[in-house]
Design an enzyme around this catalytic site. Structure first.
Site, PDB file in Angstrom:
ATOM      1  N   ASP A  36       0.820  -1.208   0.000  1.00  0.00           N
ATOM      2  CA  ASP A  36       0.000   0.000   0.000  1.00  0.00           C
ATOM      3  C   ASP A  36       0.855   1.259   0.000  1.00  0.00           C
ATOM      4  O   ASP A  36       0.377   2.334   0.378  1.00  0.00           O
ATOM      5  CB  ASP A  36      -0.917   0.010   1.229  1.00  0.00           C
ATOM      6  CG  ASP A  36      -2.356  -0.341   0.863  1.00  0.00           C
ATOM      7  OD1 ASP A  36      -2.589  -0.730  -0.290  1.00  0.00           O
ATOM      8  OD2 ASP A  36      -3.238  -0.235   1.733  1.00  0.00           O
ATOM      9  N   ASP A  78      -8.066  -6.784  13.293  1.00  0.00           N
ATOM     10  CA  ASP A  78      -7.735  -8.114  13.791  1.00  0.00           C
ATOM     11  C   ASP A  78      -8.648  -8.517  14.946  1.00  0.00           C
ATOM     12  O   ASP A  78      -9.161  -9.644  14.989  1.00  0.00           O
ATOM     13  CB  ASP A  78      -6.266  -8.169  14.216  1.00  0.00           C
ATOM     14  CG  ASP A  78      -5.853  -6.942  15.028  1.00  0.00           C
ATOM     15  OD1 ASP A  78      -6.724  -6.132  15.386  1.00  0.00           O
ATOM     16  OD2 ASP A  78      -4.643  -6.806  15.302  1.00  0.00           O
TER      17      ASP A  78
END
Length: 693
Positions: free
Chosen positions: A270, A423
């Site tokens: 990214d 997460d």
């Protein structure tokens, strides 16, 4: 990984002793270290020991003259240390003054918390001035009454005594009692977790894999199971502008001891820096030429941070051919047998969604900040996650160094971009769907700790604001889920409220607000066991998983209280959706490498594409070598240490309260406030962690 022996003290001692006796040899002979390495040059001295048989048979005890010189040198060393204290203090003050005067101008907008702390600081200084005036007038022996007050100051002090006794002290005492109860509840939770860890150690309880994969030699010789019996594994490495660590992370994953045709690696870049993109592309191409199945992916629309990156990668058509996905952040270096130690735990356990490995740190001894982080995270992994994994089959996914069953990810809704803790989000949703987790404490994955306070503070802000965002979003989902009441209670009261909300709330409120207030409001009181004894016991429990860190137990206790202001601010921001709650800043890495990351590949490949000099651990003694290499270091912008206003303001508040407690002769409160204030001062001036300015 053990630290290599250090001979500097022995060399210094030999040189000083021989200098004192006038026996220093002009051309010293090489000294051989126990490891077999010869020490030559000015650093080695010829130790004049008897070598005749007669001398060899004598006792090895020192003579009276040697003992005298030993005592003399120790006294000389102590005196030199004491003599250097003023210069060291002066250097520290000079550094602090330089940072204060050269710090960049802050924007006009400041946080609500800082404005409250600043108002509290002004009030504390005014109250201390009033108490000092009253002390020198002797009013602490016979407080003036409102009726008999003759002068203005006496009248003000008499009114203050009435106001603090009747109106201010009762609510402060009630708040102190509430925080004390919360403190005790959280302490009991930590004690129960520690006892659970002791039970696991004593009974030898740990997850056992149903199958075991052979080594690479067995695989190539055809003496174990067929290659087709190895499940298809997708390995993902999400990264963003990771100039310092992309090589070692890609290399560590590419040398996994797993059939190449049964593994695909996705490098999910990214980065918005074109130079970094080109470097990562070139690294991927190198490994492709070596026969590794590895792909480079870059998103055109970079939304959702890491969650958006992972979600985009999982939408590829070929993902349906894979059963498991392993995720490693850019600074993680899994051992070559990582997949062979984690994947077998899925076999025969169709309800297992996640197998999580433990983190270990290549730079845990780099500075005081990394040592304190190591204490915290060692307790988190060995106690919290291991106990929750064994007894309730649930814990928060750490975002990396874990293997997911792709079916579980899909049934749980996949990666969502609604929080900065994607997460933990996927872990909670998978748990509500009935999936189980396994934590492997003996499978370790090397990674890197933030070495600067600025990076650590940003990391902790994200780690404590994200859970509160998630709690707001999934609270009613937990209540409506079909899991048992026990699991719902564990998620709401233990996982979110107690460990994510109550802990930072009482830490900041009790030790940074209420304790200083009780010094100015003597009618409200905090007992000594709340201030010192119970926190000391909790610190001992926290440091047990890292026994080598016992010398740092007092700095750990003080630093945890100092970090409470950052955690409290993050918790409030996430709970009430303040501006900084959805802020994601990639934690800065320095590219610390380990000696175990690429050694196995070097033995297999005569021309590795990664510089073998990066294999040494900078924690062990390779820091200077790594710095000399200058590999992948981005130059141009000069880094400087910063000053932190909230911490500095709280430092002055605590030191002001310590002066007030000294007037009241409150011993243990005075010492706690003094040392806690000094700790806040050191952190506020950025004197802990990496020093770059």
């Amino acid at each position: 990984m053990s630290r290599p022996p250090n001979y500097e003290f022995q060399e210094w001692w030999n040189k000083e002793r021989l200098k004192a006796q006038g026996l220093l040899a002009p051309n010293p002979a090489p000294t051989v270290a126990p490891g077999g390495e010869a020490i030559t040059g000015s650093g080695a001295v010829d130790v004049l020991t008897p070598t005749t048989p007669a001398a060899a048979g004598k006792s090895r005890g020192r003579s009276t003259r040697q003992i005298s010189w030993l005592l003399f040198l120790r006294i000389h060393h102590s005196a030199s240390l004491l003599a250097s204290l003023p210069s060291r203090l002066f250097a520290l003050l000079r550094t602090a003054a330089r940072r204060i005067f050269t710090s960049p101008h802050h924007p006009a907008h400041s946080s609500r918390l800082y404005r409250l702390i600043r108002a509290f600081l002004v009030l504390a200084i005014l109250l201390l001035a009033l108490e000092l005036a009253a002390y020198f007038k002797g009013w602490h022996f016979s407080p003036p009454s409102y009726a008999s007050s003759a002068e203005a100051l006496e009248l003000i002090y008499a009114n203050w005594l009435t106001i603090r006794a009747e109106y201010l002290s009762p609510p402060v005492q009630a708040l102190a009692n509430m925080c004390t109860v919360l403190f005790l509840v959280q302490s009991v939770d930590r004690l129960v977790l520690t006892l659970g860890c002791f039970y696991i150690k004593l009974r030898g309880v740990k997850p056992v894999a149903a199958v075991e994969y052979g080594g690479q030699g067995d695989l190539e010789g055809g003496r174990t199971m067929n290659v087709d019996e190895y499940p298809m594994v997708l390995v993902q490495i999400p990264m963003c502008n990771e100039r310092e660590v992309y090589q070692q992370s890609i290399a560590a994953v590419c040398i996994q001891d797993w059939p190449r045709e049964r593994m695909l690696i996705q490098v999910l870049d990214d980065s918005d820096d074109m130079d970094v993109q080109n470097l990562i592309k070139a690294e991927v191409q190198k490994w492709q030429q070596k026969g590794v199945r590895i792909l480079y992916r870059h998103r055109l629309i970079r939304t959702g941070y890491k969650a958006g990156n992972l979600k985009s990668a999982m939408s590829c058509d070929y993902v349906k051919d894979y059963e498991f996905v392993a995720i490693f952040d850019a600074d993680f270096q899994p051992a070559p047998d990582f997949l062979k130690k984690t994947i077998p735990h899925f076999k025969g356990n169709d309800d297992v969604a996640l197998v999580q490995a433990r983190w270990v740190f290549v730079n845990k001894d780099e500075n005081l900040l990394t040592r304190l982080q190591n204490i915290n995270l060692s307790f988190h992994f060995e106690v919290e996650q291991q106990v929750n994994g064994i007894f309730i089959n649930f814990f928060g996914f750490n975002g990396t160094a874990g293997v997911w069953r792709i079916k579980a990810l899909e049934e749980s809704g996949g990666w969502l971009e609604r929080t900065t803790v994607e997460d933990m989000d996927i872990a909670v949703r998978a748990h509500l769907c009935g999936w189980k987790f396994i934590f492997l404490n003996d499978v370790k994955c090397l990674c890197e700790l933030p070495e600067s306070y600025e990076a650590y503070k940003k990391q902790q802000h994200r780690w404590h604001s994200g859970p509160m965002q998630l709690f707001r979003l999934c609270f009613f989902d937990i209540l409506r889920s079909k899991v048992s009441f026990t699991k719902k209670a564990n998620l709401i009261f233990l996982f979110f409220l107690l460990r994510k909300l109550i802990l930072p709330f009482y830490s900041f409120t009790l030790f940074c607000i209420i304790l200083p207030l009780t010094m100015f409001l003597p009618e409200a009181h905090l007992p000594a066991w709340v201030v010192c004894y119970v926190p000391g016991i909790m610190s001992v429990l926290s440091i047990l998983p890292a026994p080598r860190s016992f010398p740092f137990i007092v700095p750990y206790l003080l630093f945890e209280n100092t970090m409470s202001v950052t955690k409290f601010h993050a918790m409030i921001s996430g709970l009430f959706k303040f501006g900084s709650s959805y802020e994601w800043i990639v934690t800065k890495k320095l590219g610390r490498s380990s000696e175990a990351d690429l050694v196995s590949y070097v033995e297999k490949d005569p021309e590795p594409c990664v510089d073998s000099s990066l294999h040494r651990s900078s924690s062990d003694s390779g820091i200077s070598e790594l710095n000399k290499l200058g590999v992948n270091k981005k130059t141009g912008k000069v880094k400087r240490n910063r000053i932190y206003r909230k911490e500095l303001a709280l430092a002055i508040i605590l030191l002001t309260a310590s002066v007030r407690s000294l007037l009241s002769a409150q011993g243990i409160h005075f010492y706690f406030l003094l040392f806690q204030g000094i700790t806040f001062l050191a952190v506020g001036l950025d004197l802990i962690g990496e020093q770059v300015s």
